[in-house]
Write a protein that holds these residues in place. Structure first.
Motif, short mmCIF file in Angstrom:
data_model
loop_
_atom_site.label_atom_id
_atom_site.label_comp_id
_atom_site.label_asym_id
_atom_site.label_seq_id
_atom_site.Cartn_x
_atom_site.Cartn_y
_atom_site.Cartn_z
N ARG A 340 -11.39 89.76 -61.42
CA ARG A 340 -10.44 89.11 -60.51
C ARG A 340 -10.80 89.38 -59.04
N LYS A 343 -14.04 87.13 -57.91
CA LYS A 343 -13.87 85.70 -57.62
C LYS A 343 -13.59 85.41 -56.14
N PRO A 344 -12.58 86.07 -55.51
CA PRO A 344 -12.33 85.75 -54.09
C PRO A 344 -13.49 86.11 -53.18
N ALA A 347 -16.11 83.37 -53.66
CA ALA A 347 -15.65 82.14 -53.02
C ALA A 347 -15.73 82.24 -51.50
N PHE A 348 -15.41 83.42 -50.95
CA PHE A 348 -15.45 83.62 -49.51
C PHE A 348 -16.87 83.46 -48.97
N SER A 368 -8.28 75.62 -48.53
CA SER A 368 -7.84 76.28 -49.75
C SER A 368 -9.01 76.72 -50.63
N GLY A 370 -11.59 78.91 -51.72
CA GLY A 370 -12.11 80.27 -51.57
C GLY A 370 -11.69 80.94 -50.27
N ASN A 371 -10.50 80.63 -49.81
CA ASN A 371 -10.09 81.15 -48.51
C ASN A 371 -9.10 82.31 -48.63
N LEU A 372 -8.95 82.86 -49.82
CA LEU A 372 -7.98 83.94 -50.04
C LEU A 372 -8.35 85.17 -49.24
N LEU A 373 -9.63 85.55 -49.29
CA LEU A 373 -10.09 86.74 -48.58
C LEU A 373 -9.95 86.57 -47.07
N SER A 375 -7.75 84.68 -45.59
CA SER A 375 -6.31 84.76 -45.29
C SER A 375 -5.83 86.20 -45.25
#
Length: 420
Positions: A340, A343-344, A347-348, A368, A370-373, A375
């Motif tokens: 888990r 993945k971010p 993607a980042f 949106s 791969g922008n979790l990291l 953010s």
């Protein structure tokens, strides 16, 4: 017999008066200690999360006091005020008058913003407002990391300007696949200006404690600016008595000893390593009237040259392409959450690589994807800035409260002296 009795009675009277004066002195000392403890407790409780309205009130009063004090100082120095106003009028005329000089003005604007931006971030990191804003971690470090990743992905450091340094894009090859593997020194050279300016800003941010301590020593005022030196004297006495000191207190004593004994090279050594206690070096140098260029020269070389190169090398090596790929692979080995977490991060870094080729592939990157990291990092930056602002408000409020209480105590002392 009468003489003996009179002498005995006079001796008893003198001893009683001495005892009375000593008792009064002891009670005065005890009351002063109690007052200091109450003041320290009141100042410590003056924070936004405990008493927000009171803290905001004192912080506002401190801001008004600082503005009034600085305006009064400026008005007393008329020659300086006239010089500043003349300079500002001349700049305004040059900026708004059309002509061939506008090209020079435009270049000055772009380069001037670049210089002020990185110098300002360096000053904010070390000036001592609140907790200090860790701008290397928030701005310069990520910038160096972005340049490093882009250098490996693009195989070049010739990023188009503009948009560099505001945005990094790979150069348009026009079919030429003449990619090279960038070296450590070439990446260091690419970011040398912003890194040096940031380091110079941190050196400038260390000057206020030096000037405050020097002014206090020259004026003979040892009440407010030299509290840190008084604390060092107490620590030295505790050390001589054989009391145990924690690591932080030992570090304070060691740094004062190095600066006082070694001089220029001691200051240089303290400035060349990550050192949260460097304010004490400025206070010590100011108190012992160390010449300005000796202190600032050693601080500038240490922070803007030696320490900055160490930090650049660390970031560039850490964000080497192969090390980043290994780091992402190792994340998968962590039990339960490893996949888990992987993945971010994947993607980042993929999103970063795609952004570098936007000028060639003409593709838009969705926020949106791969922008979790990114953010999470943005939220972290926002939280750090908010905490920095809160700490500045708390510091202003506490300094205002301390100043007002000391003024009240000195006024009461003056009145009691007049009455006596």
């Amino acid at each position: 017999m009468m003489k003996k009795s009179s002498t005995v009675s006079s001796n008893t009277n003198t001893t009683s008066t001495r005892n009375g004066s000593s008792n009064s002195n002891n009670s005065a000392v005890l009351s002063q200690k109690n007052d200091n403890k109450k003041l320290a407790k009141e100042i410590k409780s003056l924070v936004l999360w405990k008493s927000p309205l009171k803290t905001l009130k004192y912080a506002s009063l401190e801001v008004l006091f600082l503005i009034k004090t600085n305006v009064d100082r400026l008005l007393h120095q008329r020659a300086l005020l006239i010089g500043i106003l003349t300079l500002l009028c001349g700049i305004a005329v040059l900026v708004y008058t059309p002509g061939h000089h506008q090209q020079v003005i435009e270049s000055f604007k772009s380069k001037g913003f670049f210089i002020v931006y990185w110098l300002g971030l360096g000053i904010l990191s070390s000036v001592g407002l609140g907790t200090g804003l860790h701008t290397f971690l928030l701005y310069l470090g990520p910038h160096i990391a972005s340049v490093t990743l882009a250098a490996y992905e693009c195989g070049s450091l010739n990023f188009p300007e503009p948009p560099y340094p505001n945005e990094i894009l790979c150069p348009d090859d026009n079919g030429n696949t003449n990619h090279i593997i960038p070296s450590l020194w070439s990446i260091m050279s690419k970011v040398r200006y912003e890194a040096f300016l940031w380091g110079a800003g941190t050196a400038l941010g260390e000057l206020p404690p030096y000037f405050m301590a020097k002014a206090a020593r020259l004026s003979g005022n040892t009440t407010e600016e030299l509290e840190n030196l008084q604390e060092l004297e107490k620590l030295q006495k505790r050390k001589e008595k054989g009391e145990k000191l924690n690591l932080f207190d030992k570090g304070k004593l060691m740094m004062e000893d190095i600066v006082e004994r070694v001089g220029f090279f001691g200051i240089l050594l303290c400035a060349s390593i990550p050192n949260p206690l460097f304010d004490l070096a400025g206070i010590t140098c100011g108190h012992f009237l160390v010449p300005f260029w000796k202190f600032f020269g050693a601080t500038l070389i240490g922070k803007a040259v030696i320490k900055m190169h160490i930090q650049k090398i660390f970031v560039i090596i850490s964000f080497n392409e192969s090390l980043v790929d290994k780091f992402i692979d190792i994340l998968a080995l962590i039990p339960v959450v490893g996949v888990r977490l992987q993945k971010p991060f994947k993607a980042f870094f993929e999103g970063q690589k795609q952004r570098l080729h936007r000028n060639t592939h003409k593709q838009s990157i969705k926020s949106s994807d791969g922008n979790l990291l990114a953010s999470v990092f943005e939220c972290f930056v926002f939280g750090m800035i908010c905490y920095f602002i809160i700490s500045i408000i708390n510091t202003f409020a506490q300094s205002c409260c301390k100043r007002m209480r000391k003024q009240g105590a000195s006024a009461d002392g003056g009145l009691s002296k007049k009455e006596s």
